[in-house]
Design a protein around this motif. Structure first.
Motif, short mmCIF file in Angstrom:
data_model
loop_
_atom_site.label_atom_id
_atom_site.label_comp_id
_atom_site.label_asym_id
_atom_site.label_seq_id
_atom_site.Cartn_x
_atom_site.Cartn_y
_atom_site.Cartn_z
N TYR A 112 0.81 -1.21 0.00
CA TYR A 112 0.00 0.00 0.00
C TYR A 112 0.85 1.27 0.00
O TYR A 112 0.52 2.24 -0.69
N GLY A 113 1.93 1.28 0.79
CA GLY A 113 2.75 2.49 0.90
C GLY A 113 3.51 2.81 -0.37
O GLY A 113 3.40 3.91 -0.92
N ALA A 116 1.10 3.53 -3.22
CA ALA A 116 0.54 4.88 -3.18
C ALA A 116 1.55 5.91 -3.69
O ALA A 116 1.20 6.83 -4.44
N ILE A 160 -1.12 13.99 -2.17
CA ILE A 160 -1.18 13.13 -0.99
C ILE A 160 -1.86 13.86 0.17
O ILE A 160 -2.74 13.32 0.86
N ALA A 164 -5.31 13.18 2.14
CA ALA A 164 -5.23 12.95 3.59
C ALA A 164 -6.28 13.79 4.33
O ALA A 164 -6.93 13.30 5.26
N MET A 325 -4.44 4.81 0.32
CA MET A 325 -4.16 5.51 1.57
C MET A 325 -5.15 5.10 2.65
O MET A 325 -4.78 4.92 3.82
N THR A 329 -3.98 3.19 6.16
CA THR A 329 -4.25 3.73 7.49
C THR A 329 -5.02 2.74 8.36
O THR A 329 -4.76 2.63 9.56
N ILE A 359 -3.33 8.79 9.88
CA ILE A 359 -3.49 9.38 8.55
C ILE A 359 -2.39 10.41 8.29
O ILE A 359 -1.79 10.44 7.21
N CYS A 362 0.96 8.58 7.71
CA CYS A 362 1.01 8.00 6.36
C CYS A 362 1.22 9.08 5.31
O CYS A 362 2.00 8.91 4.37
N ALA A 363 0.51 10.21 5.46
CA ALA A 363 0.65 11.30 4.50
C ALA A 363 2.07 11.84 4.51
O ALA A 363 2.65 12.13 3.45
N ILE A 366 4.42 8.99 2.84
CA ILE A 366 4.17 8.76 1.42
C ILE A 366 4.48 10.00 0.60
O ILE A 366 5.07 9.92 -0.48
#
Length: 468
Positions: A112-113, A116, A160, A164, A325, A329, A359, A362-363, A366
């Motif tokens: 996923y990471g 993305a 991104i 987010a 994303m 998460t 979130i 991750c934002a 990424i």
């Protein structure tokens, strides 16, 4: 210690996530479609046809779709009976124990990471090209990574953070935006199908299978229909994100199987139709270009096609990125609740009931990767990570059927254990057909994850603390 590593997590059917239950089966199906139909339909079909499969790329899509179908049925059974937002990570925790669950979670982070970040880079390229069509040119310093002579890939970085903020606003709002954009990109595909159907030349389908079934060169490069299936499998990457929405589905035991199977079936039919029409319009030898669909439409006189394709790609990639994303998460949220990563990330916003901290994390990660690093071939590793998770889910079905035969299963695979066994064989075979370099990167990633587990996760696991 050995027993601790493979201690399984008990199944808890009571919802303790605190997440808002608001997604219907229709929302879940469109999440899967939103993630599975992206650049693959506008780019991957032509490249696979030109370099690996020829017109038999249709067969490659069928093989990849069948392999994904076996996995989807296995996902559906576990999603309905085990539940939880951790997808293959959560299922592995119940079936195999903590160590295997951690490895699967680590692989999903890669899937996923990195996926993305790669999609954000692809979206940036099409966005910059679309602006150029309107004579709007961004400075090169703001469109390239430092290693490529720029400062930052600003469009990739920015998109991104836009998504987010949407995820933070709430899952229902995110699903509604996804549904609207999916409708836009499907409209683009319908227009292409309508045009292409009137410009088919059967001679373009000859020879149908110019590269044979499979051939592997000394340098590890593979060609043929089966090698093409391994490549186009990327087109199905992400439909499993539906399973990460278990804690936010209104009726997960019923709706998750529907969402998984419906989205995969629809996407498979679309890919087969588009790849067949594309190779019928233009000879496969001409399709090794950056935008084969636009090239084919331009060749038959539709010069406005670049705008059509750009609209479809931009819309398609936004939904892919949004769902990736979202899935990432929710997987990290599940791992945080289990103590395998810091519990600080399992805090929910009391008003919106979304995991804001995870979130934002991750934002940050990424967007930094997408904005400052060119991914290159690293994105290919996403395929092997996805296939590995599919294999483990299929095995998990067989293990739980044996270990917990009385478990309530609202959805059961027909012809057990044949379906999950075929899933293991077909997805495992597609892994074998991947290049050697992809395997090397994948093994290195898994080894790094194992080290992290023994340094941090094993000592902070909620399950192991309870057992002391």
């Amino acid at each position: 210690m050995f027993a601790q590593l493979f201690r399984t997590k008990p199944i808890d059917t009571e919802d303790r996530s605190g997440l808002k239950k608001c997604l219907s089966a229709f929302d879940l199906a469109l999440l899967g479609i939103g993630c599975a139909i992206g650049t693959g339909i506008f780019v991957l079909t032509g490249i696979a046809a030109a370099t690996l499969s020829g017109p038999a790329v249709v067969v490659s899509f069928i093989f990849a779709g069948i392999a994904s179908g076996f996995a989807a049925l296995s996902y559906a059974e576990l999603a309905a009976s085990v539940g939880g937002s951790g997808s293959a990570y959560g299922y592995s925790y119940v079936a195999f124990g903590e160590l295997i669950a951690w490895i699967m979670g680590w692989i999903l982070l890669l899937e996923y990471g990195v996926g993305a970040a790669a999609v954000a880079n692809g979206w940036s390229g099409y966005f910059i090209g679309t602006l150029a069509n309107f004579n709007i040119h961004l400075p090169e310093l703001l469109t390239k990574a430092p290693s490529q002579g720029g400062i930052i890939n600003l469009p990739a970085f920015g998109i991104i953070w836009v998504l987010a903020l949407l995820l933070i606003s709430g899952v229902k709002q995110s699903a509604q935006v996804n549904n609207i954009i999916v409708a836009i990109k499907l409209s683009t595909i319908v227009i292409f199908v309508g045009i292409a159907a009137l410009h088919i030349h059967a001679d373009n389908w000859q020879p149908f299978m110019p590269f044979g079934w499979f051939d592997k060169h000394a340098d590890g490069h593979t060609i043929g229909v089966l090698a093409g299936a391994s490549l186009v499998f990327f087109a199905y990457f992400g439909f499993d994100a539906v399973s990460t929405a278990a804690d936010e589905a209104k009726n997960p035991q019923r709706d998750l199987p529907i969402g998984l199977i419906a989205s995969l079936t629809f996407c498979t039919l679309v890919y087969i139709l588009v790849s067949g029409l594309l190779t019928g319009m233009v000879h496969y030898t001409e399709l090794n270009v950056s935008s084969p669909v636009a090239y084919a439409l331009t060749k038959i006189g539709f010069t406005w096609s670049s705008t059509l394709v750009a609209t479809g790609v931009l819309a398609g990639l936004i939904t892919v990125l949004l769902v990736l994303m979202y899935g990432l998460t929710r997987i990290l949220y599940a791992m945080s609740r289990d103590g395998l990563i810091s519990p600080v990330f399992s805090k929910l916003n009391p008003e919106r009931r979304t995991p804001v901290r995870i979130i934002l994390l991750c934002a940050l990660i990424i967007s930094s990767i997408a904005g400052f690093f060119p991914l290159g071939e690293l994105a290919e590793t996403v395929n092997i990570g996805t296939l590995a998770s599919f294999v483990m889910v299929c095995i998990g079905v067989m293990v739980l059927r044996k270990r917990q035969p009385d478990l309530k299963r609202p959805f059961k695979n027909p012809w057990n254990p044949l379906i999950p066994l075929l899933g293991v064989i077909s997805c495992g075979a597609l892994m074998v057909f991947l290049p050697n370099e992809t395997w090397h990167r994948f093994i290195i990633w898994v080894l790094i994850g194992i080290v992290f587990y023994f340094v941090y996760s094993r000592h902070h696991s909620v399950l192991n603390k309870q057992a002391r």
